[in-house]
Design an enzyme around this catalytic site. Structure first.
Site, PDB file in Angstrom:
ATOM      1  N   GLU A 140      45.936  27.269  39.606  1.00 36.78           N
ATOM      2  CA  GLU A 140      45.598  28.505  40.650  1.00 36.78           C
ATOM      3  C   GLU A 140      47.030  28.792  41.369  1.00 36.78           C
ATOM      4  O   GLU A 140      48.054  27.636  41.633  1.00 36.78           O
ATOM      5  CB  GLU A 140      44.748  27.960  41.681  1.00 36.78           C
ATOM      6  CG  GLU A 140      43.326  27.436  41.252  1.00 36.78           C
ATOM      7  CD  GLU A 140      42.614  28.461  40.763  1.00 36.78           C
ATOM      8  OE1 GLU A 140      42.491  29.492  41.493  1.00 36.78           O
ATOM      9  OE2 GLU A 140      41.733  28.473  39.955  1.00 36.78           O
ATOM     10  N   ASP A 166      42.500  34.632  35.750  1.00 33.66           N
ATOM     11  CA  ASP A 166      42.705  36.122  36.230  1.00 33.66           C
ATOM     12  C   ASP A 166      44.055  36.464  36.588  1.00 33.66           C
ATOM     13  O   ASP A 166      45.066  35.897  37.000  1.00 33.66           O
ATOM     14  CB  ASP A 166      42.064  36.427  37.970  1.00 33.66           C
ATOM     15  CG  ASP A 166      40.610  35.923  37.788  1.00 33.66           C
ATOM     16  OD1 ASP A 166      39.932  36.051  36.919  1.00 33.66           O
ATOM     17  OD2 ASP A 166      40.168  35.674  38.976  1.00 33.66           O
ATOM     18  N   SER A 180      43.768  35.668  42.343  1.00 34.74           N
ATOM     19  CA  SER A 180      43.663  35.324  40.888  1.00 34.74           C
ATOM     20  C   SER A 180      43.112  33.841  40.756  1.00 34.74           C
ATOM     21  O   SER A 180      43.604  32.938  41.212  1.00 34.74           O
ATOM     22  CB  SER A 180      44.715  35.530  40.257  1.00 34.74           C
ATOM     23  OG  SER A 180      46.056  34.619  40.793  1.00 34.74           O
ATOM     24  N   CYS A 181      42.033  33.786  39.608  1.00 32.40           N
ATOM     25  CA  CYS A 181      41.681  32.480  39.181  1.00 32.40           C
ATOM     26  C   CYS A 181      40.787  31.706  40.278  1.00 32.40           C
ATOM     27  O   CYS A 181      40.969  31.851  41.163  1.00 32.40           O
ATOM     28  CB  CYS A 181      42.904  31.490  38.795  1.00 32.40           C
ATOM     29  SG  CYS A 181      44.117  32.142  37.380  1.00 32.40           S
ATOM     30  N   ASP A 182      39.775  31.094  39.470  1.00 32.65           N
ATOM     31  CA  ASP A 182      38.953  30.163  39.933  1.00 32.65           C
ATOM     32  C   ASP A 182      38.563  29.044  39.073  1.00 32.65           C
ATOM     33  O   ASP A 182      38.355  29.316  38.052  1.00 32.65           O
ATOM     34  CB  ASP A 182      37.633  30.914  40.322  1.00 32.65           C
ATOM     35  CG  ASP A 182      37.776  31.949  41.644  1.00 32.65           C
ATOM     36  OD1 ASP A 182      37.839  31.734  42.507  1.00 32.65           O
ATOM     37  OD2 ASP A 182      37.739  33.144  40.958  1.00 32.65           O
TER      38      ASP A 182
END
Length: 456
Positions: free
Chosen positions: A105, A38, A16-18
């Site tokens: 993150e 995300d 998840s996540c960027d």
């Protein structure tokens, strides 16, 4: 590889996540920040705004997601725009009226992450945005909060999924990556890291190019669910000037590092083996760096300074990249909200106008980024504990309930109308937002045009 000293429980895959940032060396060009949040696909994420507060009554406490901490009574809090899951106090990403932006993150480390409820990484995002004006101040605040209260608690609604956090933080002058493992932390300046540096000849990130700063046009960085800060010079302050007191001694005592040679943060504290030095973790982290490299290299080959500007549209294109998985959808997770921020550096303080583009809807490939600037208005949130704040951000330019109404209508169009029609409407409205965003009153012009287009 460090000795494992924690239980062998199976940790979830980092999925998840960027988060991204581009810092031009030309200080007349803005810093561009972007993040995809995300999250579980049954979770709602809202764009909310809160006004600045000069001070709070002495002894005021602030209820975060799980625990209460003292409010910042004497110094007050900044005005903020947040993109936040509906059930928590904290935020996935945030911007404030001083030009600070921050996103977090999930990371998995050798330190236990199943302890008692404490501060969530999302709480730390919001606290930094509300209380800090610079990236370094945000790092120090987060570090102090970690050392005082720790991090912990379920990171999903009604579940016990938990993790530690990394952060990408930018202000008007610089950007930093901060990574944590329990109460331990380290931070690295983006402009001093080995990750991204694009030369004036259009070349990549080779060591030879990094040595000649006068030809370097951009520094950039992305983080994607893994510890990425590597070696630390133990004999001088080096480029990792910020870290927990006693970090190296603890790493030796815990069996994470043998105390010989350079200390490698990711190799010592990561729950899985990191890639060799100089390489990125395969998957979204490596793909994100490659996308940044390609875009900045193209700009570096341009002949004019004006043509060498990294833009909000370029960052949006990265967040919409489906092939890399950066634009995520499927397996119970999706990009529930996205943010792109343009942080101005040139001109006087009064003439600077930052613009923050939020989708307010899932899947940036099907969503429209909508412009917001300070001040903004908010309709308030049911059940929010905002420390005594009112619902109106004071003289705001755009009421957020109208932006959210536009977001909902666009999402409905994407689901119910012919695909080409939906794409056309989204592109047209986004183009309007990008054209209006940097102008005084531009966000309100966008609002009026969007409502007319959508017949709202």
């Amino acid at each position: 590889m460090p000795m494992q000293t924690i239980s062998s429980k199976i940790k979830p895959l980092p999925r998840s996540c960027d988060t991204f940032v581009v810092v031009p060396k030309n200080k007349q060009h803005p810093i561009i920040f972007g993040k995809n949040s995300d999250r579980p696909d049954d979770e709602a994420q809202y764009v909310m705004a809160y006004p600045a507060v000069d001070s709070y009554p002495e002894g005021t406490t602030l209820k975060c997601t799980y625990i209460s901490i003292p409010q910042s009574c004497t110094t007050g809090t900044r005005a903020v725009i947040l993109s936040k899951p509906d059930w928590m106090w904290g935020a996935e990403m945030a911007a404030n009226d001083a030009g600070l932006v921050i996103g977090n993150e999930a990371v998995w480390t050798n330190e236990p992450d199943d302890g008692p409820e404490a501060l969530l990484g999302m709480d730390l995002v919001r606290l930094a945005a509300e209380r800090c004006t610079t990236a370094v101040a945000a790092i120090k605040l987060i570090g102090n909060l970690l050392e005082t209260y720790g991090q912990g608690g379920g990171c999903e609604k009604g579940g016990n999924w938990s993790y530690h956090n990394s952060f990408l933080i930018a202000d008007r002058h610089e950007a930093w990556v901060m990574e944590t493992a329990g109460t331990w932390w380290i931070a690295e300046s983006v402009s001093n890291s080995d990750d991204g540096d694009t030369g004036g000849d259009g070349g990549g990130d080779g060591e030879e190019e990094r040595k000649d700063e006068k030809f370097s046009l951009f520094s950039f960085r992305n983080i994607s669910n893994c510890l990425s800060i590597r070696t630390l010079d133990t004999t001088t302050s080096g480029r990792h000037a910020l870290h927990s007191p006693g970090l190296l001694e603890y790493a030796v005592d815990a069996g994470y590092w043998n105390g010989q040679g350079q200390f490698d943060w990711a190799d010592s504290f990561s729950s899985s083996r990191p890639p060799p030095l100089g390489q990125k973790t395969p998957g979204r982290e490596a793909a994100g760096q490659e996308l940044l490299q390609k875009l900045t290299s193209k700009l570096a080959s341009k002949n004019s300074t004006a043509a060498q500007t990294f833009t909000a549209e370029m960052m949006m294109s990265i967040l919409r990249d489906q092939k890399s998985g950066i634009c995520m959808c499927g397996m119970g997770f999706r990009s529930n909200g996205s943010q792109v921020s343009v942080i101005q550096r040139g001109g006087s303080e009064n003439s600077r106008r930052d613009v923050h583009y939020f989708t307010g809807t899932p899947d940036p490939s099907k969503s429209c980024f909508k412009p917001l600037s300070f001040p903004v208005k908010n309709s308030g949130t049911v059940g929010e504990n905002a420390g005594g704040r009112g619902k109106d951000c004071g003289g705001g330019e755009v009421p957020l309930e109208k932006i959210n109404e536009i977001a909902a209508e666009l999402w409905s169009i994407g689901d119910t109308r012919n695909g080409s029609v939906a794409v056309r409407i989204i592109k047209e409205l986004e183009k309007i937002g990008l054209e209006c965003g940097n102008n005084i009153g531009g966000a309100r012009v966008y609002l009026e045009l969007a409502q007319r287009e959508l017949h709202l």
